[in-house]
Design a protein around this motif. Structure first.
Motif, mmCIF file in Angstrom:
data_model
loop_
_atom_site.group_PDB
_atom_site.id
_atom_site.type_symbol
_atom_site.label_atom_id
_atom_site.label_comp_id
_atom_site.label_asym_id
_atom_site.label_seq_id
_atom_site.Cartn_x
_atom_site.Cartn_y
_atom_site.Cartn_z
ATOM 1 N N GLY A 1 -23.394 -32.896 25.021
ATOM 2 C CA GLY A 1 -23.731 -32.544 23.602
ATOM 3 C C GLY A 1 -24.797 -31.227 23.172
ATOM 4 N N LYS A 2 -24.560 -30.179 24.298
ATOM 5 C CA LYS A 2 -25.430 -29.003 23.847
ATOM 6 C C LYS A 2 -25.047 -27.430 24.004
ATOM 7 C CE LYS A 2 -29.517 -30.841 26.401
ATOM 8 N NZ LYS A 2 -30.786 -29.997 26.932
ATOM 9 N N GLY A 3 -23.448 -27.930 24.571
ATOM 10 C CA GLY A 3 -22.852 -26.812 25.008
ATOM 11 C C GLY A 3 -23.288 -26.108 26.335
ATOM 12 N N LEU A 4 -22.872 -24.914 26.598
ATOM 13 C CA LEU A 4 -23.633 -24.628 28.101
ATOM 14 C C LEU A 4 -24.910 -24.470 28.268
ATOM 15 C CD1 LEU A 4 -21.442 -20.871 28.401
ATOM 16 C CD2 LEU A 4 -20.868 -23.296 29.061
ATOM 17 N N SER B 1 -22.504 -18.225 21.667
ATOM 18 C CA SER B 1 -22.915 -19.789 21.037
ATOM 19 C C SER B 1 -23.024 -19.207 19.261
ATOM 20 C CB SER B 1 -24.242 -20.671 21.566
ATOM 21 O OG SER B 1 -23.797 -21.391 20.490
ATOM 22 N N HIS C 1 -22.768 -21.816 17.637
ATOM 23 C CA HIS C 1 -23.690 -23.381 17.414
ATOM 24 C C HIS C 1 -22.941 -23.822 16.550
ATOM 25 C CE1 HIS C 1 -26.460 -24.057 13.855
ATOM 26 N NE2 HIS C 1 -25.879 -24.262 13.415
ATOM 27 N N THR D 1 -27.743 -17.422 15.791
ATOM 28 C CA THR D 1 -27.864 -18.818 16.595
ATOM 29 C C THR D 1 -29.335 -18.232 17.872
ATOM 30 O OG1 THR D 1 -25.725 -19.794 16.019
ATOM 31 C CG2 THR D 1 -26.781 -20.242 18.192
ATOM 32 N N ASN D 2 -28.785 -17.254 18.493
ATOM 33 C CA ASN D 2 -28.919 -16.108 19.575
ATOM 34 C C ASN D 2 -30.721 -15.474 19.977
ATOM 35 O OD1 ASN D 2 -27.267 -17.923 21.723
ATOM 36 N ND2 ASN D 2 -25.638 -16.503 19.865
ATOM 37 N N ALA E 1 -30.436 -16.366 26.698
ATOM 38 C CA ALA E 1 -30.132 -16.850 25.769
ATOM 39 C C ALA E 1 -28.768 -18.152 25.952
ATOM 40 C CB ALA E 1 -28.797 -15.971 23.931
ATOM 41 N N ARG E 2 -28.471 -18.431 26.580
ATOM 42 C CA ARG E 2 -28.498 -19.980 27.366
ATOM 43 C C ARG E 2 -29.035 -20.591 27.574
ATOM 44 N NH1 ARG E 2 -22.683 -18.830 25.671
ATOM 45 N NH2 ARG E 2 -22.133 -17.699 26.509
ATOM 46 N N MET E 3 -30.382 -20.551 27.272
ATOM 47 C CA MET E 3 -30.814 -21.857 28.320
ATOM 48 C C MET E 3 -31.312 -22.208 26.666
ATOM 49 S SD MET E 3 -33.945 -20.027 29.822
ATOM 50 C CE MET E 3 -33.743 -19.261 31.879
ATOM 51 N N ASN E 4 -30.874 -23.928 26.614
ATOM 52 C CA ASN E 4 -31.642 -24.553 25.700
ATOM 53 C C ASN E 4 -32.438 -24.828 25.503
ATOM 54 O OD1 ASN E 4 -28.358 -24.983 24.848
ATOM 55 N ND2 ASN E 4 -28.109 -25.889 26.274
ATOM 56 N N HIS E 5 -33.277 -25.710 24.440
ATOM 57 C CA HIS E 5 -34.279 -25.444 24.232
ATOM 58 C C HIS E 5 -34.895 -26.833 24.362
ATOM 59 C CE1 HIS E 5 -38.088 -26.483 21.204
ATOM 60 N NE2 HIS E 5 -37.540 -27.731 21.503
ATOM 61 N N TYR F 1 -37.664 -22.748 21.303
ATOM 62 C CA TYR F 1 -37.274 -22.091 20.525
ATOM 63 C C TYR F 1 -38.270 -21.786 19.149
ATOM 64 C CZ TYR F 1 -32.288 -23.005 22.114
ATOM 65 O OH TYR F 1 -30.986 -22.561 23.283
ATOM 66 N N TRP G 1 -31.124 -24.734 14.272
ATOM 67 C CA TRP G 1 -29.728 -24.424 15.484
ATOM 68 C C TRP G 1 -28.996 -25.049 15.598
ATOM 69 C CZ3 TRP G 1 -34.650 -22.346 15.975
ATOM 70 C CH2 TRP G 1 -35.026 -21.317 15.901
ATOM 71 N N PHE H 1 -29.065 -28.822 15.424
ATOM 72 C CA PHE H 1 -28.568 -30.127 16.384
ATOM 73 C C PHE H 1 -30.151 -30.787 16.649
ATOM 74 C CE2 PHE H 1 -31.036 -26.900 19.173
ATOM 75 C CZ PHE H 1 -32.623 -26.537 19.561
HETATM 76 C C1 LIG Z 1 -29.504 -20.022 22.322
HETATM 77 S S1 LIG Z 1 -27.657 -20.762 22.027
HETATM 78 C C2 LIG Z 1 -28.811 -22.046 23.744
HETATM 79 C C3 LIG Z 1 -27.076 -21.912 24.599
HETATM 80 C C4 LIG Z 1 -26.043 -22.357 24.407
HETATM 81 N N1 LIG Z 1 -26.076 -24.245 23.748
HETATM 82 C C5 LIG Z 1 -24.887 -22.016 24.542
HETATM 83 O O1 LIG Z 1 -23.506 -22.944 25.111
HETATM 84 O O2 LIG Z 1 -24.705 -21.069 24.861
HETATM 85 C C6 LIG Z 1 -28.437 -22.087 20.730
HETATM 86 C C7 LIG Z 1 -27.613 -23.430 21.052
HETATM 87 O O3 LIG Z 1 -27.389 -24.276 21.671
HETATM 88 C C8 LIG Z 1 -27.434 -25.415 21.524
HETATM 89 N N2 LIG Z 1 -28.117 -25.769 21.631
HETATM 90 C C9 LIG Z 1 -29.728 -25.538 22.278
HETATM 91 N N3 LIG Z 1 -30.543 -26.549 22.696
HETATM 92 C C10 LIG Z 1 -30.033 -27.928 22.103
HETATM 93 C C11 LIG Z 1 -30.693 -29.110 23.301
HETATM 94 N N4 LIG Z 1 -31.793 -28.763 23.285
HETATM 95 N N5 LIG Z 1 -29.846 -30.194 22.201
HETATM 96 C C12 LIG Z 1 -28.584 -29.646 21.811
HETATM 97 N N6 LIG Z 1 -27.864 -28.807 21.580
HETATM 98 C C13 LIG Z 1 -28.717 -27.408 22.119
HETATM 99 C C14 LIG Z 1 -27.730 -25.617 19.694
HETATM 100 O O4 LIG Z 1 -25.808 -25.543 19.488
HETATM 101 C C15 LIG Z 1 -27.766 -24.383 20.037
HETATM 102 O O5 LIG Z 1 -27.870 -23.885 18.389
#
Ligand SMILES: C[S@@+](CC[C@H](N)C(=O)[O-])C[C@H]1O[C@@H](n2cnc3c(N)ncnc32)[C@H](O)[C@@H]1O
Length: 442
Positions: free
Chosen positions: A135-138, A197, A199, A216-217, A242-246, A281, A299, A301
């Motif tokens: 649900g968050k990508g990477l 990403s 997003h 997005t980043n 920027a690979r870090m999620n929130h 974020y 973002w 989500f």
């Molecule tokens: C700065 S990027 C973070 C890294 C990203 N997940 C990737 O695959 O590179 C921000 C994007 O990651 C996802 N993301 C970040 N935090 C999240 C969270 N807590 N829940 C779901 N998606 C999240 C959203 O799609 C957001 O727009």
């Protein structure tokens, strides 16, 4: 400060990551990320300065430039492909601001950026891995135990955009210059950026892809005190960070060092192997509904972190604490006798931050406590809090931060610190040793 500026709706969802608290020729619009630009520049040869002349410091390219609406300013792409051991960096700004920036140590002294980046070429073992998260990508996962205060990763700036360019250029020009900036990076670095990403999925043109990636980043960065353009921040890209999620109550926090143009990420609490390493974020002192709304709007989500999905009474109790933090915080920045601040109020603030798990802001709470205890003439408790503020401040704001230096001074000699007996003078009418009345200045 976070999100304090209204950014016009040029890029509809643009709002950089921030905790506290891009006509051209049309040749890029092919939708092909492999399409590398070959713009005709104002200074076509290598080693151009911001003014288009050769210099010791080398902007290896400065093209193309675009004039703002109203024709007042010209914005260019400045690239230094030798920056940070040939990783490269690109700046979009005016010639005047670029000329100011090229004097900072990150550009003039290669030793200050040596060994910082570990993403393209790794020389030290990583404390994390990047992997898919449902649900968050990477996302970023700890591979071993990480103690509070430990450095997790750092990136020198890849792309640095002047807000003024964003605000003043025509949309098409801005999108073009933004893509030009990406395209002027060395190839391995450029690929890293284009892999970031967006997003959401879509059939984007190349210009749209770059816009999606930057919006997005991007992180927000305040200008230096001496910057020629104090009114305009930068938004900046660090592909690894920027690979870090929130998470609203994250495991890590970051600060930007203007001398090295580097963003540092440290653990704000112990992190266990297998845990996701997150950052915030947004301003984490916003109340839950506002946080969820902003994250969704910007973002895309739905916030599912523990503090957004707690029970209704738990969210209400948290919002009440945040409301009280909002009410108390300004009191500590009032240096007039009218301030309600006391040491006990500062102790309450420390406790509220702990209850809210605002680990990335503890340096602030300890600093307020140090000053308030000193302000009523209690040097030992003041010193305890000053030491805590220094310990946390070093990894939350950096050792060169002014507040860390101020707490160093307090801890070394509370009696000579500016805050000594500050509240007593104002409230009791005592004029202090020098016979100078109170402290009626903000
Ligand atoms: C700065 S990027 C973070 C890294 C990203 N997940 C990737 O695959 O590179 C921000 C994007 O990651 C996802 N993301 C970040 N935090 C999240 C969270 N807590 N829940 C779901 N998606 C999240 C959203 O799609 C957001 O727009």
């Amino acid at each position: 400060m976070c999100g304090s500026r209204e950014v016009p709706s040029l890029l509809p969802s643009f709002d950089p990551i921030c905790r506290s608290n891009v006509p051209g020729t049309g040749y890029l619009a092919s939708g092909d990320p492999n399409h590398k630009a070959h713009g005709a520049g104002h200074c076509p040869q290598a080693n151009c300065t911001a003014h288009g002349h050769r210099s010791q410091h080398s902007w290896t390219r400065s093209s193309p430039c675009f004039r703002s609406k109203g024709n007042k300013h010209e914005y260019c792409v400045f690239t230094d492909s030798t920056f940070a051991e040939n990783r490269g960096t690109t700046l979009v700004t005016t010639a005047e601001r670029a000329a100011y920036l090229e004097r900072i140590p990150a550009y003039t002294d290669p030793s200050v950026t040596k060994g910082i980046n570990q993403d393209i070429i790794r020389t030290k073992p990583a404390k994390y891995k990047v992997e898919k998260i449902e649900g968050k990508g990477l996302g970023v996962i700890a591979t071993g135990f990480i103690n509070r205060g430990e450095l997790i990763m750092a990136n020198t700036v890849s792309l640095m955009f002047d807000y003024a360019a964003y605000e003043n250029l025509e949309r098409d020009d801005y999108l073009d210059i933004q893509a030009q900036a990406v395209d002027s990076l060395p190839e391995a670095h450029r690929r890293l950026i284009l892999d970031m990403s967006t997003h959401d999925e879509g059939n984007f043109t190349y210009l749209e892809l770059v816009e999606k990636i930057t919006s997005t980043n991007a992180f927000d960065v305040d200008p230096d005190d001496d910057d020629v353009d104090q009114d305009n921040k930068f938004y900046v890209i660090f592909p690894e960070i920027a690979r870090m999620n929130h998470d609203c109550r994250p495991a890590a926090d970051y600060y930007f060092d203007l001398e090295t143009l580097t963003q540092y990420v440290h653990a704000v609490r112990p992190i266990y192997p297998g845990e996701e390493i997150t950052v915030t974020y947004i301003d984490p002192t916003m109340r839950q509904a506002a946080r969820a709304h902003k994250l969704h709007d910007t973002w895309g989500f739905r916030c599912a972190c523990p503090s957004c999905t707690a029970s209704r009474p738990a969210i209400a109790a948290s919002d009440d604490r945040l409301r009280q933090i909002e009410e108390l915080r300004p009191e500590f920045n009032k240096f007039r006798s009218a301030s309600r601040a006391t040491p006990q109020m500062a102790e309450l603030l420390v406790s509220l931050y702990e209850q809210e798990r605002l680990w990335g802001m503890m340096d602030e709470a300890y600093r307020y406590a140090a000053v308030e205890w000193n302000a009523v003439g209690e040097p030992w408790t003041a010193t305890k809090y000053a030491r805590l503020a220094i310990e946390h401040g070093i990894y939350l704001s950096g050792e060169k931060d002014g507040d860390v230096a101020d707490m160093d001074e307090l801890a070394a000699d509370p009696w000579s610190h500016w805050s000594w007996m500050m509240r007593m003078k104002g409230r009791t009418g005592w004029k202090g040793r020098k016979g100078v009345a109170g402290d009626d200045e903000d």
